[in-house]
Design an enzyme around this catalytic site. Structure first.
Site, PDB file in Angstrom:
ATOM      1  N   HIS A 151      23.267 -14.369 -40.930  1.00 48.63           N
ATOM      2  CA  HIS A 151      24.355 -14.870 -40.095  1.00 48.63           C
ATOM      3  C   HIS A 151      25.033 -13.752 -39.310  1.00 48.63           C
ATOM      4  O   HIS A 151      25.014 -12.582 -39.711  1.00 48.63           O
ATOM      5  CB  HIS A 151      25.412 -15.568 -40.962  1.00 48.63           C
ATOM      6  N   CYS A 204      23.162 -14.767 -35.036  1.00 50.19           N
ATOM      7  CA  CYS A 204      23.981 -15.260 -33.926  1.00 50.19           C
ATOM      8  C   CYS A 204      24.865 -14.154 -33.374  1.00 50.19           C
ATOM      9  O   CYS A 204      25.292 -13.253 -34.099  1.00 50.19           O
ATOM     10  CB  CYS A 204      24.843 -16.433 -34.399  1.00 50.19           C
TER      11      CYS A 204
END
Length: 342
Positions: free
Chosen positions: A90, A141
């Protein structure tokens, strides 16, 4: 040179198992990248550190372990060495203080949620000896800003158009609200199980600051003490003045997406050989295999962008940030075979 240059790597895969943030393909990404760099790019497996949070792993990708592995790699580096940091997991981005744009930063999320920001990576890159290279491949991301000041070679201004990803694909990003809630839960678990944190300290951290990221920083320092990002330390404003900005030829960033985009976590399917992977890592590995590694950094990213479109993922645009010289340099120092017409 009188001595042969070495290639060193730190590869990280965070699936965050049994949590609301769970992903599927990150551990596979890291393992596949290790296999590729050893078999194709001449890395000695003894110089490659693999950190994953899969069940049974004894070397978890916590912030402390990741930073220790990176520091070990940087300290060991000599002139001419090629260093690789691959991260799959992440990512987050935020303005810590909207009145101070310098505090904007992108971060990757280790398995213990103790963030590693761009400034932390920049501090390491500054310590490299002249003539060495540091390549970051980030399949997360908002990863388009992980090396500050790097020149955009392929980025938002060269975006390709495409279609939205299939609905069963998951983004590799955590919202700030979710991250904050997870840290509150973690702090309360520590209180209940170990009694190492004072409830008042946690309450104070929760109520500190006027924005979510400030609250996240307060919770992280409450849980981890000084073992947190430079962004959250009280002397950050003083220390950041002593950290020179990176020049455009320091560091090479191959990011899975632009800073305002999400990287996609693909479930296992026939398309991916029955295994889950990150879309970016999968396409990079495919392009390298098809080209036998004979690619410059820029060639690799152009081909990876085209391959992601073929997967039906048009809202994720891999980017390359580095100097003009490094854009035309061989990926990880692997010299292209000019007879193949790469």
């Amino acid at each position: 040179m009188s001595t042969k240059c070495k290639k060193r790597g730190v590869l990280v895969g965070c699936n965050y198992p049994n949590t609301i943030n769970e992903l599927s393909g990150c551990v596979n990404d890291a393992k596949a990248m290790r296999e590729m760099i050893v078999s194709t790019f001449g890395f000695d497996s003894k110089n490659v550190e693999l950190l994953t949070d899969e069940p049974g792993s004894t070397y978890k990708p916590t912030r402390a372990n990741i930073m220790a592995a990176l520091k070990k790699m940087v300290v060991a580096a000599k002139e001419g060495d090629a260093l690789l940091f691959h991260f799959s997991g992440h990512g987050v981005v935020d303005l810590i203080d909207p009145h101070q744009p310098s505090k904007k930063g992108e971060a990757i999320v280790p398995c213990d949620l103790n963030l590693i920001f761009d400034v932390d990576l920049g501090q390491l890159i500054q310590q490299l000896p002249s003539g060495s290279s540091f390549t970051i491949v980030s399949d997360s991301c908002h990863s388009g800003g992980l090396i500050d000041k790097s020149k955009e070679q392929i980025g938002p201004h060269s975006t390709l158009r495409g279609i939205a990803p299939p609905v069963d694909y998951k983004a590799r990003g955590i919202s700030l609200g979710t991250l904050f809630d997870c840290l509150v839960t973690a702090a309360n678990v520590i209180i209940d199980a170990q009694g190492l944190l004072a409830p008042r300290a946690v309450d104070n951290a929760i109520n500190t600051g006027t924005d979510t990221m400030t609250g996240i920083g307060s919770l992280l320092t409450t849980i981890f003490g000084n073992n947190v990002s430079l962004k959250f330390l009280p002397h950050y404003e003083r220390d950041i003045l002593n950290l020179r900005s990176l020049t455009e030829d320091e560091g090479i960033l191959l990011s899975g997406c632009q800073a305002n985009e999400f990287s996609i976590d693909m479930p296992a399917s026939d398309k991916t050989g029955g295994k889950a992977f990150g879309a970016f890592t999968y396409t990079v590995l495919k392009v390298i295999k098809d080209s036998n590694g004979a690619l410059t950094n820029k060639q690799l990213m152009v081909k990876a962008r085209n391959e992601i479109i073929k997967l039906g993922i048009g809202q994720q645009h891999p980017c390359l940030y580095c100097s003009d010289e490094n854009a035309d340099a061989a990926f990880l120092g692997h010299q292209p075979n000019t007879t193949t017409g790469a």
